[in-house]
Design a protein around this motif. Structure first.
Motif, PDB file in Angstrom:
ATOM      1  N   ASP A 275       0.855  -1.178   0.000  1.00 33.90           N
ATOM      2  CA  ASP A 275       0.000   0.000   0.000  1.00 33.90           C
ATOM      3  C   ASP A 275       0.895   1.232   0.000  1.00 33.90           C
ATOM      4  O   ASP A 275       1.514   1.565   1.012  1.00 33.90           O
ATOM      5  CB  ASP A 275      -0.917  -0.024   1.216  1.00 33.90           C
ATOM      6  CG  ASP A 275      -1.820   1.198   1.282  1.00 33.90           C
ATOM      7  OD1 ASP A 275      -1.881   1.957   0.292  1.00 33.90           O
ATOM      8  OD2 ASP A 275      -2.460   1.393   2.337  1.00 33.90           O
ATOM      9  N   ALA A 276       0.967   1.900  -1.142  1.00 34.68           N
ATOM     10  CA  ALA A 276       1.861   3.056  -1.256  1.00 34.68           C
ATOM     11  C   ALA A 276       1.464   4.166  -0.292  1.00 34.68           C
ATOM     12  O   ALA A 276       2.325   4.871   0.247  1.00 34.68           O
ATOM     13  CB  ALA A 276       1.858   3.569  -2.695  1.00 34.68           C
ATOM     14  N   VAL A 309       0.543  -0.790  -5.159  1.00 29.64           N
ATOM     15  CA  VAL A 309       1.524  -0.697  -6.237  1.00 29.64           C
ATOM     16  C   VAL A 309       2.350  -1.985  -6.256  1.00 29.64           C
ATOM     17  O   VAL A 309       2.446  -2.704  -5.256  1.00 29.64           O
ATOM     18  CB  VAL A 309       2.454   0.522  -6.062  1.00 29.64           C
ATOM     19  CG1 VAL A 309       1.681   1.818  -6.224  1.00 29.64           C
ATOM     20  CG2 VAL A 309       3.147   0.485  -4.710  1.00 29.64           C
ATOM     21  N   ALA A 310       2.956  -2.257  -7.420  1.00 29.11           N
ATOM     22  CA  ALA A 310       3.702  -3.499  -7.609  1.00 29.11           C
ATOM     23  C   ALA A 310       5.153  -3.333  -7.176  1.00 29.11           C
ATOM     24  O   ALA A 310       6.080  -3.469  -7.979  1.00 29.11           O
ATOM     25  CB  ALA A 310       3.610  -3.952  -9.067  1.00 29.11           C
ATOM     26  N   GLY A 347      -1.099   2.985 -12.443  1.00 31.12           N
ATOM     27  CA  GLY A 347      -0.692   2.759 -11.076  1.00 31.12           C
ATOM     28  C   GLY A 347      -0.754   4.023 -10.259  1.00 31.12           C
ATOM     29  O   GLY A 347      -1.830   4.551  -9.964  1.00 31.12           O
ATOM     30  N   ALA A 348       0.408   4.544  -9.894  1.00 34.21           N
ATOM     31  CA  ALA A 348       0.481   5.737  -9.048  1.00 34.21           C
ATOM     32  C   ALA A 348       1.724   6.522  -9.406  1.00 34.21           C
ATOM     33  O   ALA A 348       2.645   6.017 -10.064  1.00 34.21           O
ATOM     34  CB  ALA A 348       0.504   5.345  -7.573  1.00 34.21           C
ATOM     35  N   VAL A 349       1.754   7.791  -8.965  1.00 38.77           N
ATOM     36  CA  VAL A 349       2.919   8.646  -9.183  1.00 38.77           C
ATOM     37  C   VAL A 349       3.245   9.333  -7.865  1.00 38.77           C
ATOM     38  O   VAL A 349       2.373   9.887  -7.200  1.00 38.77           O
ATOM     39  CB  VAL A 349       2.663   9.673 -10.314  1.00 38.77           C
ATOM     40  CG1 VAL A 349       1.459  10.544 -10.005  1.00 38.77           C
ATOM     41  CG2 VAL A 349       3.898  10.528 -10.532  1.00 38.77           C
ATOM     42  N   LEU A 350       4.514   9.240  -7.485  1.00 37.55           N
ATOM     43  CA  LEU A 350       5.026   9.874  -6.275  1.00 37.55           C
ATOM     44  C   LEU A 350       5.858  11.073  -6.686  1.00 37.55           C
ATOM     45  O   LEU A 350       6.797  10.945  -7.482  1.00 37.55           O
ATOM     46  CB  LEU A 350       5.880   8.879  -5.475  1.00 37.55           C
ATOM     47  CG  LEU A 350       6.658   9.449  -4.281  1.00 37.55           C
ATOM     48  CD1 LEU A 350       5.702   9.951  -3.210  1.00 37.55           C
ATOM     49  CD2 LEU A 350       7.604   8.388  -3.714  1.00 37.55           C
TER      50      LEU A 350
END
Length: 411
Positions: A275-276, A309-310, A347-350
Protein backbone atom coordinates in the motif's frame (compact mmCIF):
# COMPACT_ATOMS: atom_id res chain seq x y z
CA UNK A 1 -1.81 -1.25 -42.17
CA UNK A 2 -5.56 -0.65 -42.08
CA UNK A 3 -5.16 2.56 -44.11
CA UNK A 4 -2.94 0.91 -46.69
CA UNK A 5 -5.30 -2.05 -47.09
CA UNK A 6 -8.23 0.32 -47.52
CA UNK A 7 -6.36 2.26 -50.21
CA UNK A 8 -5.35 -0.97 -51.96
CA UNK A 9 -8.92 -2.28 -52.00
CA UNK A 10 -10.23 1.10 -53.17
CA UNK A 11 -7.74 1.17 -56.06
CA UNK A 12 -8.43 -2.45 -57.03
CA UNK A 13 -12.19 -2.00 -56.81
CA UNK A 14 -11.99 1.18 -58.89
CA UNK A 15 -10.11 -0.61 -61.68
CA UNK A 16 -12.57 -3.51 -61.68
CA UNK A 17 -15.59 -1.22 -61.64
CA UNK A 18 -14.22 0.91 -64.48
CA UNK A 19 -13.55 -2.22 -66.52
CA UNK A 20 -17.13 -3.42 -65.95
CA UNK A 21 -19.25 -0.29 -65.73
CA UNK A 22 -17.81 1.70 -68.67
CA UNK A 23 -18.64 -1.01 -71.25
CA UNK A 24 -22.01 -1.45 -69.57
CA UNK A 25 -22.69 2.28 -69.80
CA UNK A 26 -21.79 2.28 -73.50
CA UNK A 27 -24.00 -0.74 -74.03
CA UNK A 28 -26.93 1.00 -72.34
CA UNK A 29 -26.51 4.03 -74.60
CA UNK A 30 -26.35 1.82 -77.67
CA UNK A 31 -29.45 -0.14 -76.64
CA UNK A 32 -31.38 3.08 -76.02
CA UNK A 33 -30.39 4.49 -79.42
CA UNK A 34 -31.27 1.25 -81.20
CA UNK A 35 -34.64 1.16 -79.49
CA UNK A 36 -35.44 4.71 -80.63
CA UNK A 37 -34.34 3.94 -84.18
CA UNK A 38 -36.41 0.75 -84.26
CA UNK A 39 -39.51 2.63 -83.14
CA UNK A 40 -38.95 5.25 -85.84
CA UNK A 41 -38.42 2.56 -88.48
CA UNK A 42 -41.61 0.78 -87.43
CA UNK A 43 -43.58 4.03 -87.74
CA UNK A 44 -42.16 4.71 -91.21
CA UNK A 45 -42.88 1.17 -92.38
CA UNK A 46 -46.45 1.37 -91.08
CA UNK A 47 -46.94 4.38 -93.40
CA UNK A 48 -45.16 2.63 -96.26
CA UNK A 49 -47.89 -0.04 -96.29
CA UNK A 50 -50.44 2.61 -97.30
CA UNK A 51 -48.39 3.97 -100.23
CA UNK A 52 -50.33 3.71 -103.47
CA UNK A 53 -53.70 3.65 -101.67
CA UNK A 54 -56.20 6.42 -100.97
CA UNK A 55 -55.54 5.91 -97.23
CA UNK A 56 -52.00 7.33 -97.33
CA UNK A 57 -52.95 10.69 -95.81
CA UNK A 58 -54.99 8.96 -93.10
CA UNK A 59 -52.07 6.68 -92.29
CA UNK A 60 -49.72 9.70 -91.97
CA UNK A 61 -52.16 11.41 -89.62
CA UNK A 62 -52.68 8.34 -87.43
CA UNK A 63 -49.06 7.25 -87.04
CA UNK A 64 -47.68 7.44 -83.47
CA UNK A 65 -44.92 9.91 -84.32
CA UNK A 66 -44.53 12.73 -86.89
CA UNK A 67 -43.72 11.28 -90.32
CA UNK A 68 -43.01 13.20 -93.53
CA UNK A 69 -43.83 11.63 -96.93
CA UNK A 70 -42.03 12.93 -100.04
CA UNK A 71 -44.18 12.17 -103.12
CA UNK A 72 -42.71 11.75 -106.63
CA UNK A 73 -44.45 14.91 -107.89
CA UNK A 74 -42.64 17.03 -105.30
CA UNK A 75 -45.47 17.32 -102.82
CA UNK A 76 -45.08 16.35 -99.14
CA UNK A 77 -47.47 14.93 -96.60
CA UNK A 78 -47.12 15.49 -92.87
CA UNK A 79 -44.78 17.97 -91.13
CA UNK A 80 -42.52 19.97 -93.38
CA UNK A 81 -38.93 18.73 -93.58
CA UNK A 82 -35.95 19.70 -95.71
CA UNK A 83 -35.20 17.56 -98.76
CA UNK A 84 -31.66 16.65 -97.72
CA UNK A 85 -29.05 14.68 -99.62
CA UNK A 86 -30.16 11.58 -97.72
CA UNK A 87 -33.74 12.11 -98.97
CA UNK A 88 -32.53 12.45 -102.58
CA UNK A 89 -30.47 9.29 -102.10
CA UNK A 90 -33.52 7.43 -100.81
CA UNK A 91 -35.50 8.67 -103.85
CA UNK A 92 -33.26 6.46 -105.97
CA UNK A 93 -34.83 3.41 -104.31
CA UNK A 94 -32.56 2.86 -101.26
CA UNK A 95 -33.78 2.95 -97.66
CA UNK A 96 -31.15 4.66 -95.49
CA UNK A 97 -30.50 6.06 -92.01
CA UNK A 98 -28.55 9.29 -91.85
CA UNK A 99 -27.35 11.88 -89.34
CA UNK A 100 -29.31 15.13 -89.31
CA UNK A 101 -29.05 18.35 -87.33
CA UNK A 102 -30.38 17.58 -83.82
CA UNK A 103 -30.72 13.82 -84.31
CA UNK A 104 -31.10 11.12 -86.95
CA UNK A 105 -33.56 10.54 -89.78
CA UNK A 106 -34.90 7.17 -90.94
CA UNK A 107 -35.73 7.12 -94.67
CA UNK A 108 -37.83 4.30 -96.15
CA UNK A 109 -38.06 4.11 -99.96
CA UNK A 110 -41.29 2.67 -101.51
CA UNK A 111 -41.99 2.27 -105.23
CA UNK A 112 -45.41 3.30 -106.50
CA UNK A 113 -46.98 3.59 -109.97
CA UNK A 114 -46.23 7.34 -109.93
CA UNK A 115 -42.60 6.80 -108.88
CA UNK A 116 -40.51 6.42 -105.69
CA UNK A 117 -42.07 7.62 -102.46
CA UNK A 118 -39.70 8.46 -99.53
CA UNK A 119 -41.03 8.25 -95.98
CA UNK A 120 -39.00 10.16 -93.38
CA UNK A 121 -39.18 9.61 -89.59
CA UNK A 122 -36.97 11.88 -87.43
CA UNK A 123 -35.41 10.84 -84.06
CA UNK A 124 -34.01 13.70 -82.00
CA UNK A 125 -31.05 13.42 -79.61
CA UNK A 126 -33.27 13.49 -76.50
CA UNK A 127 -35.10 10.38 -77.67
CA UNK A 128 -31.85 8.67 -78.59
CA UNK A 129 -30.60 9.19 -74.99
CA UNK A 130 -33.91 8.68 -73.19
CA UNK A 131 -33.29 6.84 -69.89
CA UNK A 132 -29.53 6.71 -70.45
CA UNK A 133 -28.60 9.34 -67.83
CA UNK A 134 -30.79 7.67 -65.21
CA UNK A 135 -29.19 4.31 -65.95
CA UNK A 136 -25.70 5.83 -65.78
CA UNK A 137 -26.54 7.44 -62.42
CA UNK A 138 -27.74 4.08 -61.12
CA UNK A 139 -24.51 2.47 -62.29
CA UNK A 140 -22.46 5.21 -60.59
CA UNK A 141 -24.31 4.74 -57.31
CA UNK A 142 -23.89 0.99 -57.59
CA UNK A 143 -20.16 1.41 -58.19
CA UNK A 144 -19.78 3.73 -55.20
CA UNK A 145 -21.75 1.36 -52.99
CA UNK A 146 -19.58 -1.56 -54.06
CA UNK A 147 -16.42 0.47 -53.42
CA UNK A 148 -17.59 1.51 -49.94
CA UNK A 149 -18.58 -2.07 -49.18
CA UNK A 150 -15.15 -3.28 -50.30
CA UNK A 151 -13.37 -0.70 -48.14
CA UNK A 152 -15.47 -1.61 -45.09
CA UNK A 153 -14.79 -5.32 -45.58
CA UNK A 154 -11.07 -4.59 -46.06
CA UNK A 155 -11.03 -2.53 -42.87
CA UNK A 156 -12.71 -5.36 -40.93
CA UNK A 157 -10.22 -7.81 -42.36
CA UNK A 158 -7.30 -5.52 -41.53
CA UNK A 159 -8.65 -5.08 -38.00
CA UNK A 160 -8.67 -8.84 -37.56
CA UNK A 161 -4.94 -8.77 -38.36
CA UNK A 162 -3.85 -5.56 -36.63
CA UNK A 163 -5.69 -6.16 -33.35
CA UNK A 164 -3.66 -9.31 -32.49
CA UNK A 165 -0.48 -7.53 -33.64
CA UNK A 166 -1.24 -4.60 -31.31
CA UNK A 167 -1.75 -7.12 -28.53
CA UNK A 168 1.65 -8.64 -29.27
CA UNK A 169 3.25 -5.18 -29.13
CA UNK A 170 1.66 -4.45 -25.74
CA UNK A 171 2.83 -7.80 -24.34
CA UNK A 172 6.36 -7.18 -25.61
CA UNK A 173 6.39 -3.76 -23.90
CA UNK A 174 5.23 -5.36 -20.66
CA UNK A 175 7.98 -7.95 -20.92
CA UNK A 176 10.51 -5.20 -21.58
CA UNK A 177 9.22 -3.42 -18.47
CA UNK A 178 9.98 -6.48 -16.33
CA UNK A 179 6.52 -8.06 -16.19
CA UNK A 180 7.58 -11.61 -17.06
CA UNK A 181 4.08 -12.90 -16.31
CA UNK A 182 2.70 -11.13 -19.40
CA UNK A 183 1.46 -13.50 -22.08
CA UNK A 184 -0.11 -12.93 -25.49
CA UNK A 185 -3.55 -14.21 -26.40
CA UNK A 186 -3.20 -16.20 -29.67
CA UNK A 187 -5.66 -14.96 -32.27
CA UNK A 188 -6.03 -13.68 -35.80
CA UNK A 189 -4.52 -15.38 -38.86
CA UNK A 190 -2.42 -18.53 -38.41
CA UNK A 191 0.82 -16.59 -38.89
CA UNK A 192 -0.07 -14.11 -36.12
CA UNK A 193 -1.11 -16.95 -33.81
CA UNK A 194 2.23 -18.59 -34.48
CA UNK A 195 4.05 -15.38 -33.51
CA UNK A 196 1.97 -15.12 -30.30
CA UNK A 197 2.81 -18.69 -29.33
CA UNK A 198 6.48 -18.06 -30.07
CA UNK A 199 6.45 -14.88 -27.94
CA UNK A 200 4.81 -16.76 -25.05
CA UNK A 201 7.41 -19.50 -25.36
CA UNK A 202 10.20 -16.91 -25.38
CA UNK A 203 8.75 -15.19 -22.29
CA UNK A 204 8.53 -18.50 -20.47
CA UNK A 205 12.06 -19.39 -21.44
CA UNK A 206 13.37 -16.01 -20.24
CA UNK A 207 11.54 -16.48 -16.95
CA UNK A 208 13.06 -19.96 -16.52
CA UNK A 209 16.56 -18.71 -17.34
CA UNK A 210 16.31 -15.81 -14.90
CA UNK A 211 15.02 -18.10 -12.16
CA UNK A 212 17.87 -20.53 -12.83
CA UNK A 213 20.37 -17.66 -12.74
CA UNK A 214 19.05 -16.38 -9.43
CA UNK A 215 19.14 -19.85 -7.95
CA UNK A 216 22.72 -20.22 -9.14
CA UNK A 217 23.67 -16.93 -7.48
CA UNK A 218 22.00 -18.05 -4.27
CA UNK A 219 23.73 -21.44 -4.39
CA UNK A 220 27.09 -19.80 -5.04
CA UNK A 221 26.54 -17.48 -2.12
CA UNK A 222 25.75 -20.43 0.12
CA UNK A 223 28.98 -22.11 -0.94
CA UNK A 224 30.89 -19.05 0.22
CA UNK A 225 29.74 -19.68 3.77
CA UNK A 226 32.11 -22.62 4.16
CA UNK A 227 35.34 -20.67 3.48
CA UNK A 228 33.92 -17.81 5.55
CA UNK A 229 33.51 -20.17 8.51
CA UNK A 230 37.08 -21.40 8.07
CA UNK A 231 38.32 -17.83 7.85
CA UNK A 232 36.50 -16.93 11.05
CA UNK A 233 38.19 -19.83 12.86
CA UNK A 234 41.57 -18.62 11.64
CA UNK A 235 40.78 -15.10 12.84
CA UNK A 236 40.07 -16.35 16.34
CA UNK A 237 43.64 -17.64 16.54
CA UNK A 238 45.15 -14.19 15.89
CA UNK A 239 46.15 -11.62 18.50
CA UNK A 240 43.38 -9.61 20.05
CA UNK A 241 43.96 -6.41 18.03
CA UNK A 242 44.32 -8.23 14.73
CA UNK A 243 41.43 -10.53 15.52
CA UNK A 244 39.10 -7.61 16.21
CA UNK A 245 40.04 -5.77 13.02
CA UNK A 246 39.93 -8.80 10.72
CA UNK A 247 36.82 -10.13 12.45
CA UNK A 248 35.00 -6.92 11.65
CA UNK A 249 35.93 -7.36 7.97
CA UNK A 250 34.73 -10.97 8.07
CA UNK A 251 31.42 -9.88 9.61
CA UNK A 252 30.96 -7.28 6.88
CA UNK A 253 31.69 -9.88 4.20
CA UNK A 254 29.24 -12.31 5.75
CA UNK A 255 26.53 -9.66 5.82
CA UNK A 256 27.17 -8.90 2.15
CA UNK A 257 26.89 -12.59 1.25
CA UNK A 258 23.65 -12.84 3.24
CA UNK A 259 22.31 -9.80 1.42
CA UNK A 260 23.14 -11.41 -1.95
CA UNK A 261 21.30 -14.58 -0.93
CA UNK A 262 18.27 -12.65 0.27
CA UNK A 263 18.16 -10.51 -2.85
CA UNK A 264 18.48 -13.53 -5.14
CA UNK A 265 15.70 -15.36 -3.32
CA UNK A 266 13.49 -12.31 -3.40
CA UNK A 267 13.94 -11.77 -7.12
CA UNK A 268 13.22 -15.42 -7.81
CA UNK A 269 9.87 -15.12 -6.04
CA UNK A 270 6.78 -13.50 -7.46
CA UNK A 271 6.65 -9.73 -7.37
CA UNK A 272 5.05 -8.49 -4.16
CA UNK A 273 3.04 -5.34 -3.69
CA UNK A 274 2.26 -2.87 -0.94
CA UNK A 275 0.00 0.00 0.00
CA UNK A 276 1.86 3.06 -1.26
CA UNK A 277 -0.26 5.41 0.84
CA UNK A 278 0.66 3.70 4.10
CA UNK A 279 4.38 3.45 3.25
CA UNK A 280 4.71 7.09 2.14
CA UNK A 281 2.73 8.33 5.14
CA UNK A 282 4.98 6.41 7.55
CA UNK A 283 8.23 7.65 5.95
CA UNK A 284 7.02 11.26 5.82
CA UNK A 285 6.11 11.03 9.50
CA UNK A 286 9.67 9.78 10.18
CA UNK A 287 11.33 12.66 8.28
CA UNK A 288 8.93 15.28 9.67
CA UNK A 289 10.86 15.28 12.95
CA UNK A 290 14.07 16.38 11.19
CA UNK A 291 12.10 18.85 9.05
CA UNK A 292 10.69 20.47 12.18
CA UNK A 293 14.20 20.81 13.66
CA UNK A 294 15.44 22.51 10.47
CA UNK A 295 12.43 24.77 10.13
CA UNK A 296 11.22 23.23 6.89
CA UNK A 297 7.59 23.44 5.85
CA UNK A 298 6.39 20.05 4.61
CA UNK A 299 3.30 19.82 2.40
CA UNK A 300 1.83 16.33 2.20
CA UNK A 301 -0.91 15.27 -0.22
CA UNK A 302 -1.88 11.59 0.01
CA UNK A 303 -4.92 9.65 -1.21
CA UNK A 304 -7.61 9.02 1.42
CA UNK A 305 -7.57 5.27 0.84
CA UNK A 306 -5.13 2.47 0.02
CA UNK A 307 -3.19 2.69 -3.24
CA UNK A 308 -1.66 -0.71 -4.14
CA UNK A 309 1.52 -0.70 -6.24
CA UNK A 310 3.70 -3.50 -7.61
CA UNK A 311 6.73 -2.89 -5.37
CA UNK A 312 7.72 -4.26 -1.97
CA UNK A 313 7.19 -2.04 1.05
CA UNK A 314 10.90 -2.11 1.92
CA UNK A 315 11.91 -0.98 -1.57
CA UNK A 316 9.33 1.81 -1.66
CA UNK A 317 10.39 2.99 1.79
CA UNK A 318 14.04 3.05 0.64
CA UNK A 319 12.98 5.04 -2.44
CA UNK A 320 11.12 7.64 -0.33
CA UNK A 321 14.05 7.84 2.10
CA UNK A 322 16.47 8.40 -0.77
CA UNK A 323 14.39 11.21 -2.27
CA UNK A 324 13.77 12.97 1.04
CA UNK A 325 17.38 12.42 2.07
CA UNK A 326 18.55 14.20 -1.07
CA UNK A 327 16.37 17.20 -0.19
CA UNK A 328 17.72 17.41 3.36
CA UNK A 329 21.33 16.86 2.23
CA UNK A 330 21.48 19.21 -0.75
CA UNK A 331 19.19 22.12 0.16
CA UNK A 332 19.70 24.75 2.88
CA UNK A 333 17.81 24.50 6.14
CA UNK A 334 14.41 26.15 6.04
CA UNK A 335 13.73 25.25 2.41
CA UNK A 336 10.16 23.97 2.02
CA UNK A 337 9.34 20.68 0.37
CA UNK A 338 6.24 18.80 -0.72
CA UNK A 339 5.36 15.13 -1.03
CA UNK A 340 2.42 14.11 -3.18
CA UNK A 341 1.07 10.67 -4.02
CA UNK A 342 -1.72 10.32 -6.56
CA UNK A 343 -3.34 7.57 -8.53
CA UNK A 344 -2.52 7.62 -12.21
CA UNK A 345 -3.23 4.80 -14.66
CA UNK A 346 -1.86 2.23 -14.66
CA UNK A 347 -0.69 2.76 -11.08
CA UNK A 348 0.48 5.74 -9.05
CA UNK A 349 2.92 8.65 -9.18
CA UNK A 350 5.03 9.87 -6.28
CA UNK A 351 6.23 13.49 -6.51
CA UNK A 352 8.84 15.05 -4.25
CA UNK A 353 9.50 18.75 -4.86
CA UNK A 354 11.59 21.37 -3.09
CA UNK A 355 12.28 25.08 -3.43
CA UNK A 356 16.06 24.74 -3.25
CA UNK A 357 18.72 25.78 -5.79
CA UNK A 358 18.05 22.76 -8.05
CA UNK A 359 20.67 20.37 -9.37
CA UNK A 360 22.34 19.10 -12.51
CA UNK A 361 20.64 16.28 -14.44
CA UNK A 362 24.02 14.52 -14.37
CA UNK A 363 23.07 13.43 -10.84
CA UNK A 364 20.83 10.85 -12.46
CA UNK A 365 23.96 8.89 -13.35
CA UNK A 366 24.84 6.27 -10.79
CA UNK A 367 27.59 7.46 -8.44
CA UNK A 368 27.35 11.12 -9.47
CA UNK A 369 27.09 13.68 -6.69
CA UNK A 370 27.66 17.38 -6.24
CA UNK A 371 27.77 17.32 -2.47
CA UNK A 372 30.33 14.68 -1.57
CA UNK A 373 27.78 11.86 -1.13
CA UNK A 374 27.75 8.48 -2.83
CA UNK A 375 25.33 9.76 -5.46
CA UNK A 376 23.16 6.63 -5.22
CA UNK A 377 19.97 8.29 -3.91
CA UNK A 378 18.34 9.03 -7.25
CA UNK A 379 19.65 5.77 -8.67
CA UNK A 380 17.87 3.86 -5.89
CA UNK A 381 14.64 5.66 -6.75
CA UNK A 382 15.15 5.04 -10.46
CA UNK A 383 15.78 1.30 -10.00
CA UNK A 384 12.78 1.01 -7.67
CA UNK A 385 10.56 2.60 -10.33
CA UNK A 386 11.95 0.49 -13.18
CA UNK A 387 11.69 -2.74 -11.18
CA UNK A 388 8.01 -1.91 -10.66
CA UNK A 389 7.49 -1.29 -14.37
CA UNK A 390 7.55 2.50 -14.02
CA UNK A 391 10.05 5.29 -14.54
CA UNK A 392 11.69 8.29 -12.87
CA UNK A 393 11.69 11.82 -14.24
CA UNK A 394 13.43 14.94 -12.91
CA UNK A 395 12.83 18.61 -13.65
CA UNK A 396 14.90 21.49 -12.33
CA UNK A 397 13.91 24.91 -13.73
CA UNK A 398 16.58 27.55 -14.18
CA UNK A 399 14.85 29.69 -11.54
CA UNK A 400 15.51 27.11 -8.84
CA UNK A 401 13.72 24.22 -7.25
CA UNK A 402 13.59 20.55 -8.21
CA UNK A 403 10.84 18.04 -8.82
CA UNK A 404 11.28 14.28 -8.91
CA UNK A 405 8.45 12.07 -10.15
CA UNK A 406 8.45 8.31 -9.62
CA UNK A 407 5.82 6.45 -11.63
CA UNK A 408 4.82 3.04 -10.25
CA UNK A 409 2.72 0.26 -11.75
CA UNK A 410 -0.39 -0.79 -9.90
CA UNK A 411 -0.47 -4.16 -8.18
Amino acid sequence: MRRWLALLVAATTSVVLIALLVPMALLIRSVAANGAMNRATAAAESVAVAVGTPDLELAVAQVSRPVTVFLPDGRTLGPAAPRSDAVRLAATGRSVTAEAPGGREVLVSVRSPEGTVVIRAFVDDAELLRGVREAWLALLLLGLALMVLGIVLADRLALAVTRPVDGLAKVSHRLAGGDLAARAEPGGPPEVRSVALALNHLAGRIDDLLAAERESVADLSHRLRTPLTALRLDVESLHDLDAERVGARVDALERAVSAVITDARRRAADREGCDATAVVRERVRFWSVLAEDQGRAVEVDLPPGPLPVAVRAEELAACVDALLGNVFAHTPEGVALSVRLAARPPGAVLTVADEGPGFDRALLERGSSAGGSTGLGLDIARRTAEDAGGRLSVSSPSGGGATVEVTLTGA
